[in-house]
Structures are given as structure tokens and as C-alpha cells.
Design a protein around this motif. Structure first.
Motif, PDB file in Angstrom:
ATOM      1  N   THR A  64      15.501 -45.452 -57.813  1.00 45.03           N
ATOM      2  CA  THR A  64      15.434 -45.074 -59.182  1.00 45.03           C
ATOM      3  C   THR A  64      15.076 -43.317 -58.955  1.00 45.03           C
ATOM      4  OG1 THR A  64      14.738 -46.850 -60.314  1.00 45.03           O
ATOM      5  CG2 THR A  64      14.211 -45.037 -61.538  1.00 45.03           C
ATOM      6  N   THR A  65      15.919 -42.518 -59.495  1.00 46.83           N
ATOM      7  CA  THR A  65      15.671 -40.974 -59.589  1.00 46.83           C
ATOM      8  C   THR A  65      15.376 -40.679 -60.898  1.00 46.83           C
ATOM      9  OG1 THR A  65      17.999 -40.565 -59.569  1.00 46.83           O
ATOM     10  CG2 THR A  65      17.098 -40.878 -57.379  1.00 46.83           C
ATOM     11  N   VAL A  66      15.982 -39.674 -61.307  1.00 48.68           N
ATOM     12  CA  VAL A  66      15.936 -38.888 -62.663  1.00 48.68           C
ATOM     13  C   VAL A  66      17.198 -38.301 -63.102  1.00 48.68           C
ATOM     14  CG1 VAL A  66      14.668 -36.903 -62.091  1.00 48.68           C
ATOM     15  CG2 VAL A  66      14.378 -38.017 -64.223  1.00 48.68           C
ATOM     16  N   SER A  67      17.549 -38.330 -64.197  1.00 48.11           N
ATOM     17  CA  SER A  67      18.768 -37.652 -64.725  1.00 48.11           C
ATOM     18  C   SER A  67      18.587 -36.208 -64.448  1.00 48.11           C
ATOM     19  CB  SER A  67      18.790 -37.792 -66.338  1.00 48.11           C
ATOM     20  OG  SER A  67      19.891 -37.039 -66.585  1.00 48.11           O
ATOM     21  N   ASP A  68      19.623 -35.640 -64.038  1.00 47.82           N
ATOM     22  CA  ASP A  68      19.534 -34.357 -63.165  1.00 47.82           C
ATOM     23  C   ASP A  68      20.111 -33.282 -64.376  1.00 47.82           C
ATOM     24  OD1 ASP A  68      22.454 -34.661 -61.025  1.00 47.82           O
ATOM     25  OD2 ASP A  68      22.318 -34.560 -63.247  1.00 47.82           O
ATOM     26  N   ASP A  69      19.970 -32.085 -63.612  1.00 53.94           N
ATOM     27  CA  ASP A  69      20.518 -30.961 -64.584  1.00 53.94           C
ATOM     28  C   ASP A  69      19.394 -30.776 -65.978  1.00 53.94           C
ATOM     29  OD1 ASP A  69      22.560 -30.402 -63.118  1.00 53.94           O
ATOM     30  OD2 ASP A  69      24.092 -31.917 -63.987  1.00 53.94           O
ATOM     31  N   GLN A  70      18.344 -31.269 -66.084  1.00 52.87           N
ATOM     32  CA  GLN A  70      17.426 -30.846 -67.209  1.00 52.87           C
ATOM     33  C   GLN A  70      16.182 -30.353 -66.300  1.00 52.87           C
ATOM     34  OE1 GLN A  70      18.279 -31.316 -70.433  1.00 52.87           O
ATOM     35  NE2 GLN A  70      20.403 -31.703 -69.823  1.00 52.87           N
TER      36      GLN A  70
END
Length: 179
Positions: A64-70
């Protein structure tokens, strides 16, 4: 002539770790930095290091990572460590390929959980956080734990010709939809 996959059981590992602490640059201490990195990066890496040798060929690991570009002000340690986990997934996909173990990642956006990943939130802060998350997600709502589990299951079990990818599961959050 069609080929069928072997019917032997496979091992699947879902590395779903995460804590975050809202702290500005001035507020981050070495202790809080270490806590976030120890759980999110060190814990993830050494879990895989210990369990990968026990996995069967054809198995799969999903991080599990995290939604990018934010960008999330106040979450520099958390954001940095989740990028490190994304890098682990790519490198380990290459390293474990000779063992026929696929490695991928899911990148959740705003997901409704009991603590919202930040245990010290008050009830009021949690409600505000949920309102902001719903408003910033193009689909207009936070995702569910079940939706994350379904994406992890897909990468682990169904996507048998997929390795080294990070799948956004974020309601369009990291793709700039609706901006």
C-alpha cells in the motif's frame, strides 16, 4: 494450443501498513520522523524480507502506497515514506521475478477508516477531515476498506501478467479528474 496455469496454491502477502502524523516542517521531531519511517518503511521492507523466501512460486506481494500527484501540507514524513514504499515495490518486482513472485502496489486516495490513518484526531477533526476528503475526491466520496481490499485481491490473484505497477484506487484523486 492453450496453456493453463498450474492449480497449486499460491501465497499472497498484502503489506498494508501506515501511520501518519500531521506536523509542519517546524513541528517534526526526530522521534516522530523515526516513528513514521519505522512503521511505514522499515516495517514494510523487513516484513517482505522475512516472508518472501517462504512464498511459493506464482505468489504475489501487494504494497500500500498513497495516491500520487497530491501534496498534503503537514504530512512530509508520511508522503516521503510512501514514496519509498513505491520504490520498494518496483525494485522488489525485479528482484523477485526469478522466483516467479509478482510485486505490485495499490495507491489509495481518501479512504474512510476508523482512525483515518491519523490516530490523534479528535471527533471534530476527523469529521472535518472526512468532509475535506470527500470534497477533494472527484467521485465525491471517500473510498471504502472493501474497495481497497478488492483492488489488492485483483493485483494479488487475478492480474497474473502484472508486476511492478502502482494501481491508483483513489476515485480520480491523483489523476486530476474534475479539476
Amino acid at each position: 494450443m492453450s496453456q493453463t496455469r498450474p492449480s497449486r496454491p499460491h501465497d499472497y502477502l498484502f503489506v498494508n501498513q501506515g501511520i501518519g502524523e500531521f506536523q509542519t516542517l517546524e513541528e517534526v521531531t526526530e522521534e516522530s520522523w523515526d516513528r513514521v519511517f519505522n512503521v511505514n518503511a522499515k516495517g514494510a521492507f523487513f516484513t517482505v524480507q522475512r516472508l518472501a523466501p517462504l512464498m511459493s512460486e506464482g505468489g504475489s506481494i501487494v504494497f500500500t502506497t498513497v495516491s500520487d500527484d497530491q501534496i498534503f501540507p503537514g504530512l512530509s514524513a508520511y508522503s516521503g515514506v510512501k514514496e519509498a514504499v513505491a520504490a520498494f515495490a518496483k525494485v522488489l518486482a525485479a528482484e523477485l521475478l526469478p522466483h516467479e513472485i509478482r510485486v505490485n502496489a495499490i495507491a489509495p486516495g481518501f479512504i474512510i477508516t476508523p482512525t483515518m490513518g491519523v490516530a490523534e484526531l479528535t471527533h471534530e477533526q476527523r469529521a472535518e477531515f472526512i468532509e475535506q476528503g470527500n470534497a477533494s475526491t472527484p467521485m465525491g466520496r471517500g473510498g471504502t476498506v472493501e474497495e481497497i481490499a478488492a483492488a489488492a485481491w485483483y493485483l494479488a490473484v487475478e492480474a497474473t501478467f502484472t508486476t511492478g505497477v502502482e494501481l491508483p484506487v483513489d476515485g480520480g484523486f491523483g489523476q486530476g479528474i474534475g479539476e
